[in-house]
Structure formats: C-alpha cells, structure tokens
Motif scaffolding. Structure first.
Motif, PDB file in Angstrom:
ATOM      1  N   ASN A 758      40.910  31.238  54.485  1.00 17.70           N
ATOM      2  CA  ASN A 758      41.672  30.087  54.982  1.00 17.70           C
ATOM      3  C   ASN A 758      41.026  28.743  54.699  1.00 17.70           C
ATOM      4  N   LEU A 759      39.707  28.731  54.448  1.00 20.12           N
ATOM      5  CA  LEU A 759      39.018  27.460  54.202  1.00 20.12           C
ATOM      6  C   LEU A 759      38.950  27.118  52.715  1.00 20.12           C
ATOM      7  N   LEU A 760      39.480  27.993  51.876  1.00 25.32           N
ATOM      8  CA  LEU A 760      39.353  27.805  50.438  1.00 25.32           C
ATOM      9  C   LEU A 760      40.070  26.539  49.970  1.00 25.32           C
ATOM     10  N   ARG A 761      39.355  25.730  49.174  1.00 27.33           N
ATOM     11  CA  ARG A 761      39.915  24.489  48.630  1.00 27.33           C
ATOM     12  C   ARG A 761      39.919  24.472  47.103  1.00 27.33           C
ATOM     13  N   SER A 762      39.083  25.271  46.482  1.00 35.83           N
ATOM     14  CA  SER A 762      39.013  25.283  45.021  1.00 35.83           C
ATOM     15  C   SER A 762      39.016  26.729  44.532  1.00 35.83           C
ATOM     16  N   LEU A 763      39.911  27.027  43.549  1.00 36.05           N
ATOM     17  CA  LEU A 763      40.059  28.398  43.060  1.00 36.05           C
ATOM     18  C   LEU A 763      40.193  28.392  41.549  1.00 36.05           C
ATOM     19  N   SER A 764      39.449  29.302  40.899  1.00 33.44           N
ATOM     20  CA  SER A 764      39.534  29.481  39.452  1.00 33.44           C
ATOM     21  C   SER A 764      39.775  30.955  39.164  1.00 33.44           C
ATOM     22  N   LEU A 765      40.841  31.254  38.391  1.00 28.51           N
ATOM     23  CA  LEU A 765      41.189  32.619  38.029  1.00 28.51           C
ATOM     24  C   LEU A 765      41.244  32.718  36.515  1.00 28.51           C
ATOM     25  N   ARG A 766      40.609  33.777  35.963  1.00 31.43           N
ATOM     26  CA  ARG A 766      40.473  33.864  34.517  1.00 31.43           C
ATOM     27  C   ARG A 766      40.629  35.309  34.048  1.00 31.43           C
ATOM     28  N   ALA A 767      41.290  35.478  32.908  1.00 31.85           N
ATOM     29  CA  ALA A 767      41.393  36.786  32.251  1.00 31.85           C
ATOM     30  C   ALA A 767      41.462  36.555  30.755  1.00 31.85           C
ATOM     31  N   GLU A 768      40.629  37.284  30.016  1.00 35.18           N
ATOM     32  CA  GLU A 768      40.553  37.104  28.570  1.00 35.18           C
ATOM     33  C   GLU A 768      41.415  38.128  27.845  1.00 35.18           C
ATOM     34  N   GLY A 769      41.610  37.898  26.554  1.00 31.27           N
ATOM     35  CA  GLY A 769      42.327  38.841  25.724  1.00 31.27           C
ATOM     36  C   GLY A 769      43.825  38.636  25.743  1.00 31.27           C
ATOM     37  N   LEU A 773      46.482  37.014  32.007  1.00 30.27           N
ATOM     38  CA  LEU A 773      46.969  37.030  33.392  1.00 30.27           C
ATOM     39  C   LEU A 773      48.421  37.499  33.494  1.00 30.27           C
ATOM     40  N   TYR A 774      48.988  37.936  32.372  1.00 25.10           N
ATOM     41  CA  TYR A 774      50.405  38.300  32.352  1.00 25.10           C
ATOM     42  C   TYR A 774      50.683  39.440  33.344  1.00 25.10           C
ATOM     43  N   GLY A 775      51.590  39.167  34.292  1.00 26.43           N
ATOM     44  CA  GLY A 775      51.969  40.159  35.282  1.00 26.43           C
ATOM     45  C   GLY A 775      50.954  40.377  36.385  1.00 26.43           C
ATOM     46  N   CYS A 776      49.812  39.685  36.330  1.00 23.32           N
ATOM     47  CA  CYS A 776      48.750  39.912  37.319  1.00 23.32           C
ATOM     48  C   CYS A 776      48.972  39.128  38.609  1.00 23.32           C
ATOM     49  N   ASN A 795      46.568  34.245  29.351  1.00 22.66           N
ATOM     50  CA  ASN A 795      47.990  34.421  29.067  1.00 22.66           C
ATOM     51  C   ASN A 795      48.778  34.655  30.358  1.00 22.66           C
ATOM     52  N   LEU A 796      49.643  33.717  30.704  1.00 20.68           N
ATOM     53  CA  LEU A 796      50.367  33.768  31.968  1.00 20.68           C
ATOM     54  C   LEU A 796      51.878  33.910  31.744  1.00 20.68           C
ATOM     55  N   VAL A 797      52.413  33.188  30.785  1.00 23.23           N
ATOM     56  CA  VAL A 797      53.821  33.179  30.365  1.00 23.23           C
ATOM     57  C   VAL A 797      54.721  32.495  31.389  1.00 23.23           C
ATOM     58  N   VAL A 798      54.635  32.912  32.661  1.00 17.59           N
ATOM     59  CA  VAL A 798      55.458  32.320  33.713  1.00 17.59           C
ATOM     60  C   VAL A 798      54.556  31.921  34.877  1.00 17.59           C
ATOM     61  N   LEU A 799      54.777  30.746  35.403  1.00 20.89           N
ATOM     62  CA  LEU A 799      54.006  30.302  36.563  1.00 20.89           C
ATOM     63  C   LEU A 799      54.282  31.211  37.751  1.00 20.89           C
TER      64      LEU A 799
END
Length: 943
Positions: A758-769, A773-776, A795-799
């Motif tokens: 609940n206190l989180l203010r900064s977030l970084s999410l990463r996936a290579e290849g 991040l598609y579908g994740c 790779n996300l494709v859709v927000l």
C-alpha cells in the motif's frame, strides 16, 4: 554532528546494556563513568550550540577556538570508546573472534581517561560562557548594510540588465513585487543599481527609493530611510515621530507614492518582508524590487514566477571581460597574449564565474606587473586555497557568511561535502543517504530521515551554496546532481580543518589531529592511522594499501565507481561491525558478496547495482535494519540509448557460438546500451545466460521477507518461482520496487504481490525477449492507489486496464512495449496528474509514428521525452494542447521529417527544447522559427 546528541544516545544505549552485564564490578565501574560522561555532555550541549551559532560572528578568540577543537575531538573519542564497548555487550556477539574487538581492559582505561578530560573541560565552562556572552554587538558580522553606489559600471551583465528593464517597464503591468536573488557576491546589488539609475527607469517613475535592510533588523530605521528617499524635501516633519510610531512612517510613505519604484536590498528572511510589507504603498503605480540571497524569500515576496529573477554566474566570455576590465582598469578590449589568456582562464575557472571573486582577484593583479608569470604565481596560490594569499582573504570573508549564516543543524551537513573533490558531480540520493546514516538527518514525527535530508539539500540549493550540475529529464522539478562551488569548497575545507572535523582528501599530509572521514582521490602510500575513521570514499583506482580489517569503527564505505576493485578486496568486510552504508555501485569486477555480510547488522544502505553480482548471499536476510537494497544491471535512467548495432559497439569482441533464441534476444537488447558499458554488459549477459539467469536482475535467497523495514528493493528476478513473490508481498513498507523476469506463469502473482504494498510509490516491471510482457499484466487487479512512478520495459502490445486507475501517476516510462499509438496515447492522455512521459525505443508499433496532440489530453504534462524512436516522422500540437509542457526532449529520432514539428508556438509554458542526435539543417531552422513565435521565448539546446 557536534551537538553531542549522538554521543548522548550511544551512552544511553550502553547504560541499558550494562544492566545485563554479569560481571557486576566491571559493570558498576563503567556505569559510573558512562553516566558521568552523559551528564556532562548534556550540560555542555547548550554551550556548544552557542559557540557553533556565534563563532562566525564573534571576534577571533584563540582560547575559544582551541576549546572547540578539543571538545569536538573529545566527543568523537567518547563515541568511539562507547561503540567499542557496546560490541562487547552485544548478545549474541557478531565478533568472529576476541581479536576482532578491542580488549575490555583497554576500553575501561580509555573511558577513565576520557572522564578525566571531560572534568577538565567542565572546569572551564564559566570561562567559555563568559567568552561567548562578552561578544559585543559591534563585533557581530551584520552583513552589508550600506547601499551600493548608484552609479556603477556594469560588466558582463548587459543581457540581465535588459531583461530586468523589460520586466519593470512592460506595458499593462500594475502594482508588482519583483525579486532578484542569487548567491552572496554574485552581483545582485550592482545589477539592480544599474537598472535603478538607467534612463529608461528614471523616466518611468516620479519617485524612487532605495533602502538596504539593516542587520540587526530595525524596522523604524528602515521605514525612516525609505521615507527620506521618497520625499527628501518634506522629510523634516518626520523628525517628531517616535521610534515606535510605525503607522505614521508608513502613512507618510504611502502618501508620497506617485508612480513609485522602491528597492529593498538584503532581505534575508520571510519575517523581515512580512514586517516591512504592510507599510509599503500598494497602489497600482508602485513597483517594488526585493534583493535577497534566499530563493524562499524571493518566492514569498513575488507570488508569480515571471517576477522572480535568479542571477546566475557569469559565462566564460563575460567573466573574462570583467577580469580584463578590472586588471587593466577599464580596458576590457585589450588583447591578451596566449600565455596570459591561459592563466586568465585558469583564474576565472577557479572563480566559477563569481563576480566578487573575479573582481577581488583582478583588483589585486591590477597593482602587480601584468605578466603571465605574475598571474601564474597567483594561480598556484589559488590551487592551495585562497587563504594562502593575504590579499585574497576578502573573498573568503565575504563568502564565509554562506556558512556562518546557516542554522545550527545545517553546518555539519555542509562540512560533510568535503568528502567529495572539487568539481565532482554529487548525486543527491548518495549525499542525502550518507547524511542519514551519519546521523545528520533524523526522522521527525511526520517525515522520514531521507525526506529531512532532501529538505536540507534543497535549502543549500535555495541559498546557492551548491548548484545543480547534471539534471535529468525524468525528475523534473528536482535536482539529481550538484556541485559545490570551488570557493565554497575552499571555505568549508578551511572550516573543517579549523574545527578538527577530520575530513581528509587525498593521501597528502594534513594538519588534522585524527582522521574521521577519508577520501582517496590519488595514488600514493597510505601511511595514516585509520583506527578512528568513520567513512572511506574512493574516487578512481582502488588502492591495495587500504586495509579494511583495521577500521573497526567504519560507518560508511563508499566505493561507487571505483575501478580495479576485486572480490578479494572486500573479503574482510565482516570486520566492519558498525557499517551502515555500503556502496559498490558500478564496480564491474565484483562478482560475489562475502557471506560475512550477514554480520553487518547495522547496515541500512546496500547498493551493488552495476556490478557483476547476479545472486545475493543467504546471509543478507540477517540485515534487519536494511532500508535500501539496489542491485542488477539496469541502465541508469539518466543514460539514454544508442541506435548503433551491437557489432559496431563492441568492435573485435567475438560473439559466442550460442544459437538459443533466448540468448539472441537478450543479446539484441544490448544494442541500446551506452558504449562505455557494452563490454561489461556483454560479459554479464553471457555469464547470466550460462547460469540460466536474467542479466538485469538478481536472485534473492529465501527469507528476504525478514527485511521488513525495506524502503527500496530492486532489481529482483522473479522468474525462479512463486516463493519470491510471497516474500515480496510481505515487505509492506516498500516505497520503491523493481522486478524483472516477469512471464505468463507469474504475471498474475506479480500483480497480486504488488497490490498488497500500500505504500508503494515507484514501480518498475521488465521482461526481455519476444514474449516480453505480452499477456502478463492483463489481470483485473488494483495496484496501490498512490503509485507515483511506473516503468514498463518489454513487449506489451496493449496497455493493462488497471493503468486507468492510477489517478496519482506522475511519471511514466515505456520502452520496447510495441503499443498501438493512437489508442494508447488517448488512454494515457486522460491520466489527470501525469507530468513526465518518457517514450523510448520501440514503444509503438508501425513503420511511421505521427504524434498529434489535441486539446484536453495530458493536462498536467510538464516533460515529454522521445528517445530512439527510429520511425518518428512528425509531431504536432494543436492550439490549447499540453498547456503545462515546459520541456520537450528529443533524442536520436533522426528520421523525423524536415517540417515534422508543428504548432510549437501554441505551447504557452514551453521553456526548453533539447535536441540530441544528427538532424538536417532545414528541420532545425524550421524549429527555431517556430520557437521565436512562442510568447514564452523557449530556448533550443543541443542543436
């Protein structure tokens, strides 16, 4: 700091532990000594505070100065002794062997000796109190109280003069208060005086009045002086008013205001303005200029940004013009030969463009033979400090007020800057966190120690004691790097030595009685006594002479960026039982942390990012006080990518014969890294791949959830299984988190774990290849509502749908996400508080990227950064779009059309456009033409 608070706190801690000591005789003896020391320090505290507050103002006193040095050293010696003994009392003991600790017998003898010294100091208390109280008001440094001459020759400030005249005389402006602020001696009074006496301003106002605020502050004298200035002929009637009759003086000032200009010089605090302001005319034809050295005063007096004018340092050309004018007495057009030019530029460089310093030095040289040899002799003097030449002491005296006027709690924070060499770019977080672990910034009832330290940093910026040096776009509104002005550095180094604070730069001999803070900036033999060292900082090459095992009292070991450091050099780190701060950041030859790290129970900050470490030791779970844990090989956000091919970057380095698709995808990701980092990243990537791990994150051991006070954690590889997500979910005090290794299997678990923070203010999410991040992230899970910063790489494709719920999101960075442009920008444009948007390589799909910003979207966007968007063709702004955009940063988008940017004149808040990369001349000319049509007159940099 030398408020004795640290020593008192440690004494209290030792006394509590002594209650459990089995040897009653030893305990009673030591308890008596410690209680005595604590009691005496408590009594000396107010005396010491008076000394620190007044010593910059009082007449020189050798007795007082000697006492101050002795007390400073004594306080540290007591603290060292107490901490040595505390390690003996610790249960269970962390000491691997008895040899690791100083014998109790020796500690007891030291404690008794310190008690005797304190008793001697105590007998002199009356003498010191009398010395302080005897300081007469006439001895106080009251600062400038006499107005500067109104007929001044302005050198190198022609543009600033024009700017001020334009601000004062612009049509349609009614009553206004303008503020001119800047560092002591920067030339504020000279500049405003030149404007005040100019024909343009004289013709605008029927009455003018200039008053320099007196210190000590006297409101009656200020108002009386102003009344005389405004109405000199009729002022005799004011002689009958009593000193307390401020209303009569105020009425007189207001009654005489007919198209009036008033200058108040040297307003040092908001309280002074609040006392003066009610007595000033508030008519529509009155203009007031406040001159101050404080940014907070300038902002308070002038409620709008356009009426706040900060006076900066002179540029090199202007500085040289001023130097020549003063040396040759009005001969700024004189041509210097090559040798003289070289020496002049060296002098100017040491002055940092500071007019007072340049004028003082030039005035001294005006009385000397005008030769390159004479100037070189002075340059040599400056290299060892301006105080080495009696003729230059005026500079130190004038600028010393920057230190002497500081509140008590800031003095030590400023002295601590001595650990960094002159000209060094100091990272804000590095400095602030060191202040915290040293005890210079502490928690308050509503602020963390780091927030308090950030406030101190901003105050130094506000006072122009330090200056921004390398600000990056992702943190607009804050300052990421600073430098200490060369002359200020000389002053605080002198203050440090004078007060025996123990700051030592380099390996040369020094006059410090005991080294407390050692900074190594040059090679050489280290032959100093390091038993009492509190902090070690290395700049450049590692020296094998540095024996870490000898430094039992070390609190800070900062090896950031140290080259040549190997695993075996830190093998004795487990001896540093009091260590609170450890940074190996950027030490690329470090592959492992020793298991002995688990002995460092007091460790609060651990930074191993940019090393070759890909797995943390199991013993790290013992560090229950750890607040910050940074690891992994993610590039710094202030480093931008390059579009060159990997083969061009690494030259002759052979690629491994590995055909796995995953490895090739990871390898391809390196083409965006800085050239200076590419070989290191390549090696780590290969090693990580062979071990089945992610280059960008580290593997953490089971039990990481035991570090339950963690504030910052990253970058952690979560690909190993569900267990790590369960551990992260329990770290409920996290404010900043970075994760990599996200995939289809763990994506939902990742979001569920994050949702609990609940206190989180900064977030970084990463996936290579290719999967990325598609579908994740396509799960209907609510993330913490106060999330302020988000970075998505892969790779996300859709927000994800949950991004629309982040109503407090202020910073967003996207890279390699392959989004659909139009729909994504519409979604992001509706985020109400998004201020910083960074779009990096492969953020969007398509062969052509065309941005079209319309009214109504991105209402709060301040910074827009476009980096390595190879397919960017055009960028257009409709009227009313992006009303708050201040900075447009475009980097390596080299395929943009020649007329690709349009509507730049419609951006009402635009201040700067930064271009990096190769662009054709037609594009740059078109951009310049649009910016000249913008009412805000934004500047173009980098082109």
């Amino acid at each position: 700091m030398i408020d004795l608070q640290s020593s008192i706190a440690i004494a209290t801690m030792v006394l509590m532990q002594l209650h459990h000591e089995r040897n009653k005789k030893v305990a009673d003896t030591l308890k008596e000594d410690v209680e005595f020391i604590k009691r005496e320090f408590v009594m000396m505290q107010p005396v010491l505070m008076d000394v620190v507050e007044k010593r910059g103002q009082m007449a020189a006193s050798r007795i007082l100065s000697t006492w101050f040095r002795q007390l400073w050293g004594l306080a540290h010696d007591v603290e060292d002794c107490l901490m040595e003994f505390y390690l003996h009392l610790e249960k269970p003991s962390r000491a691997a062997s008895a040899e690791q600790l100083l014998p109790r017998r020796i500690i007891a003898e030291q404690m008794r000796g310190l008690r005797d010294q304190i008793e001697q100091v105590n007998t002199r208390n009356d003498q010191y109190n009398n010395a302080i109280s005897s300081v007469a008001p006439s001895q106080l440094n009251t600062g400038p109280t006499v107005a500067a001459s109104r007929n001044v020759l302005l050198i190198g400030r022609e543009k600033e003069k024009s700017d001020l005249i334009r601000l004062i005389s612009q049509e349609g402006e009614q009553h206004q208060v303008m503020s001119v602020w800047g560092m002591v001696g920067i030339g504020k009074t000279t500049l405003v005086s030149s404007v005040y006496e100019s024909q343009e301003i004289r013709g605008l106002f029927k009455q003018r009045g200039w008053v320099t605020v007196s210190h000590p502050f006297n409101l009656h004298d200020i108002l009386a002086s102003l009344a005389r200035e405004l109405d000199a002929q009729n002022f005799s009637v004011l002689g009958n008013y009593t000193q307390s009759n401020f209303e009569a003086l105020g009425d007189r000032i207001k009654a005489s205001s007919r198209s009036c200009l008033i200058v108040l010089d040297d307003v040092v605090c908001i309280e002074e303005w609040n006392l003066i302001q009610p007595h000033l005319p508030g008519d529509t034809n009155t203009h007031i200029i406040v001159i101050t050295r404080e940014a907070s005063v300038a902002e308070h007096c002038s409620t709008t940004d356009k009426n706040i004018y900060k006076l900066e340092y002179l540029e090199d050309n202007e500085a040289l013009e001023l130097f020549k004018n003063k040396v040759f007495v009005g001969g700024s057009n004189i041509d210097l030969n090559a040798d003289m030019t070289t020496q002049a530029k060296l002098i100017i460089n040491k002055c940092d463009g500071h007019p007072l310093a340049i004028t003082t030095i030039a005035g001294f040289l005006a009385r000397k033979p005008k030769t390159a040899m004479e100037w070189k002799k002075l340059n040599d003097d400056l290299s060892v400090g301006s105080g080495s030449n009696p003729n230059l002491e005026a500079i130190s005296r004038a600028l010393s007020s920057s230190y002497d006027d500081l509140p008590y709690h800031l003095k030590m924070c400023l002295l601590y800057l001595c650990v960094f060499p002159k000209g060094h770019n100091i990272r804000q977080k590095r400095l602030v966190r060191r202040w915290v672990v040293e005890g210079y910034a502490s928690n308050t009832h509503n602020m963390s120690a780091e927030q308090v330290g950030e406030g101190y940093f901003q105050e130094f910026i506000s006072r122009s004691i330090i200056r921004p040096s390398k600000t990056v776009t992702h943190n607009v509104g804050s300052i990421d790097y600073c430098q200490v002005h060369t002359l200020i550095h000389d002053i605080i180094a002198s203050k440090s030595e004078e007060g025996n604070h123990g700051f030592v730069l380099g390996l040369s001999s020094n006059n410090q009685d005991t080294i407390r803070h050692l900074s190594i900036i040059s090679e050489g033999k280290l032959d100093k006594d390091l038993l009492h060292v509190r902090s070690v900082t290395v700049f450049g090459e590692w020296t094998s002479d540095l024996n870490l095992g000898m430094m039992r009292l070390l609190r800070v070991l900062d090896l950031e960026g140290t080259s040549g450091l190997k695993d075996h050099d830190i093998k004795e780190i487990d001896n540093l039982l009091l260590l609170k701060y450890l940074s190996l950041r950027g030490c690329i030859d470090i592959y492992h942390l020793p298991d002995g790290l688990g002995n460092l129970w007091d460790l609060q900050m651990l930074d191993v990012s940019g090393t070759s470490i890909i797995k943390l030791p199991k013993t790290i779970t013992k560090l229950k006080k750890l607040l910050y844990l940074r690891a992994g090989n993610v590039s710094n956000d202030d480093d931008t990518s390059s579009s060159k091919r990997l083969q061009e970057e690494i030259g002759d380095v052979l690629l491994p014969q590995v055909s796995a698709e995953t490895f090739q995808q990871l390898l391809a990701s390196l083409k965006n890294e800085k050239k200076s980092d590419i070989y290191h990243k390549y090696k780590v990537l290969l090693r990580s791949f062979m071990l089945g791990r992610d280059i960008y994150g580290v593997e953490t051991p089971n039990g990481i959830s035991k570090l339950d006070v963690l504030h910052t954690l990253g970058v952690v590889n979560v690909a190993s299984g569900k267990a790590i997500l369960g551990e992260i979910e329990k770290l409920t005090k996290l404010h900043k988190l970075g994760l990599t290794g996200i995939n289809m299997k763990n994506g939902q678990g990742v979001l569920c774990a994050i949702a609990n923070l609940n206190l989180l203010r900064s977030l970084s999410l990463r996936a290579e290849g290719k999967p990325g991040l598609y579908g994740c992230l396509d799960h209907n899970i609510s993330l913490p509502k106060n999330l302020h910063s988000l970075k998505l790489y892969g790779n996300l494709v859709v927000l994800p749908t949950w991004i629309t719920q982040l109503q407090h999101l202020a910073k967003l960075k996207l890279r390699s996400t392959q989004l659909e442009l139009a729909f994504s920008m519409e979604v992001l444009g509706k985020l109400p508080h998004l201020a910083i948007l960074r779009l990096w390589k492969d953020t969007f799909q398509g062969e052509e990227i065309i941005f079209h910003f319309q009214q109504g979207l991105f209402p709060c966007l301040v910074v827009l950064e476009l980096s390595d968007l190879d397919d960017l063709k055009s960028l257009s702004f409709m009227k009313g779009a992006l009303p708050r955009l201040e900075l447009l940063h475009v980097e390596n988008c080299i395929h943009v059309d020649s007329n690709g940017f349009s509507g730049m004149s419609f951006l009402p808040s635009l201040k700067e456009v930064m271009l990096k990369g190769d662009y054709n001349n037609k594009f740059i000319d078109n951009l310049r033409a649009q910016l000249t049509q913008n009412q805000n007159q934004p500047i173009l940099k980098g082109a």
